[in-house]
Design a protein around this motif. Structure first.
Motif, PDB file in Angstrom:
ATOM      1  N   LYS A   1       0.829  -1.229   0.000  1.00  0.00           N
ATOM      2  CA  LYS A   1       0.000   0.000   0.000  1.00  0.00           C
ATOM      3  C   LYS A   1       0.851   1.260   0.000  1.00  0.00           C
ATOM      4  CE  LYS A   1      -3.913   2.407   1.831  1.00  0.00           C
ATOM      5  NZ  LYS A   1      -4.961   2.570   2.813  1.00  0.00           N
TER       6      LYS A   1
ATOM      7  N   ALA B   1       4.163   7.181   3.378  1.00  0.00           N
ATOM      8  CA  ALA B   1       3.183   8.254   3.141  1.00  0.00           C
ATOM      9  C   ALA B   1       3.656   9.595   3.690  1.00  0.00           C
ATOM     10  CB  ALA B   1       1.832   7.867   3.724  1.00  0.00           C
TER      11      ALA B   1
ATOM     12  N   ALA C   1       6.662  12.171   5.980  1.00  0.00           N
ATOM     13  CA  ALA C   1       7.133  12.289   7.352  1.00  0.00           C
ATOM     14  C   ALA C   1       5.908  12.164   8.261  1.00  0.00           C
ATOM     15  CB  ALA C   1       7.821  13.630   7.552  1.00  0.00           C
TER      16      ALA C   1
ATOM     17  N   ILE D   1       3.246  13.114  10.378  1.00  0.00           N
ATOM     18  CA  ILE D   1       2.598  14.405  10.661  1.00  0.00           C
ATOM     19  C   ILE D   1       2.291  14.535  12.152  1.00  0.00           C
ATOM     20  CG2 ILE D   1       0.568  15.832  10.153  1.00  0.00           C
ATOM     21  CD1 ILE D   1       0.468  14.317   7.389  1.00  0.00           C
ATOM     22  N   LYS D   2       1.931  13.395  12.752  1.00  0.00           N
ATOM     23  CA  LYS D   2       1.581  13.449  14.189  1.00  0.00           C
ATOM     24  C   LYS D   2       2.814  13.781  15.031  1.00  0.00           C
ATOM     25  CE  LYS D   2      -2.118  10.253  13.129  1.00  0.00           C
ATOM     26  NZ  LYS D   2      -2.450   8.842  12.926  1.00  0.00           N
TER      27      LYS D   2
ATOM     28  N   PHE E   1      16.121  18.536  12.970  1.00  0.00           N
ATOM     29  CA  PHE E   1      15.139  17.479  12.764  1.00  0.00           C
ATOM     30  C   PHE E   1      15.231  16.890  11.358  1.00  0.00           C
ATOM     31  CE2 PHE E   1      10.777  16.075  11.722  1.00  0.00           C
ATOM     32  CZ  PHE E   1      10.580  15.161  12.745  1.00  0.00           C
TER      33      PHE E   1
ATOM     34  N   GLY F   1       7.937  13.177   2.462  1.00  0.00           N
ATOM     35  CA  GLY F   1       9.229  12.591   2.823  1.00  0.00           C
ATOM     36  C   GLY F   1       9.426  11.200   2.224  1.00  0.00           C
TER      37      GLY F   1
END
Ligand code: CO8
Length: 258
Positions: free
Chosen positions: A60, A64, A66, A68-69, A84, A109
């Motif tokens: 799949k 997807a 970096a 985000i959370k 970072f 990313g």
């Protein structure tokens, strides 16, 4: 099989296969994945028995983006202070060749990680994108530079400004990947290509990689001089003597990496 929190690593002869393994987050890249990738790539680079690496994801998603959370609550001081994701330079700067085998989503990313590879192979299910603009930001792992070098200004602007996805056919036409294969064959095709590369003289493989990379960093005359001097240098290796001798004697070369 090696022990990583976020990766599955196995060897196939002289080829290392690394699978990103955070299925619950579509392989979103977080600090743990970065730490594991740096370790796995350094181990590959240091192992004389390993001569090519394949990095892949799941059916799949390659990745997807970096995570985000993880980034959601980080401000400038925190990101800048920790540099970072600056550690991804260590993945990119590995000396030996590696291939990204991309199926499914390669976004943000994830697309940028795939573009760090020496060669990218895409499954027919691959979807590439730099959708960061939709999050109010922009590429941050080299996408604005590597995508532009790969596909040119107009298509790179189209991708970063609209945040749209590009399918595998468009990606191949735009020179983002070297070929497209059926999803079911992706890893096998990448391993086959990697085995071919792993069968070459190891110092020559590193030199060929360095030469092509220098083409992105310098002017033509300097790049050609760099190439010629590295060629001259390879002529001092035992593998050059072996390779040319083997050709004349009509037999395969046997490489020592010296
Ligand atoms: N980060 C964190 N979690 C993610 C991410 C992500 N990038 N992508 C997917 N997930 C999670 C979802 O939150 C979801 O988790 P949960 O089940 O807990 O809700 C799970 O993965 C499955 O995702 P979806 O339910 O959304 O799956 P869909 O099939 O519906 O959609 C998509 C798939 C289209 C891929 C969708 O998940 C999506 O749009 N994801 C985000 C894509 C994106 O915007 N990527 C760019 C991120 S920003 C970035 O990469 C910046 C890089 C530079 C950093 C530089 C630092 C210096």
């Amino acid at each position: 099989m090696s022990d990583y929190e976020t990766l599955l690593v196995e060897t196939h002869g002289a080829v290392t296969l690394v699978r990103l393994n955070r299925p619950q987050a579509l392989n979103a890249l977080n600090t743990a994945i970065l730490r594991d990738l740096i370790d796995a790539f350094a181990a590959y680079d240091a192992d004389d028995g390993q001569r090519c690496l394949v990095l892949t994801g799941s059916e799949k998603a390659f990745a997807a983006g970096a995570d985000i959370k993880e980034m959601q609550d980080q401000g400038f001081a925190q990101m800048y202070g920790a540099n970072f994701f600056g550690g991804f330079e260590k993945v990119w700067s590995v000396r030996k060749p590696w291939i990204a085998a991309v199926g499914g989503f390669a976004l943000g990313g994830g697309c940028e990680l795939a573009m760090m590879a020496d060669i990218m192979i895409a499954a027919d299910t691959a979807r590439f994108g730099q959708p960061e603009i939709k999050l109010g930001v922009a590429p941050g792992m080299g996408g604005s530079q590597r995508l532009t070098r790969a596909v040119g200004k107009s298509k790179a602007m189209d991708m970063v400004l609209t945040g749209r996805m590009m399918d595998a056919v468009e990606a191949e036409k735009a020179n983002l990947c070297s070929k497209v294969v059926p999803a079911a064959d992706l890893v096998d095709e990448a391993l086959k290509m990697a085995a071919t590369i792993a069968g070459m003289a190891p110092l020559a493989a590193i030199a060929n990689k360095e030469m092509v990379n220098v083409a992105f960093e310098t002017g033509l005359a300097t790049g050609i001089l760099f190439e010629r001097r590295l060629f001259n240098g390879l002529c001092a290796t035992e593998d050059k003597k072996e390779g040319m001798g083997a050709f004349v004697e009509k037999r395969p070369g046997v490489w020592t990496g010296r």
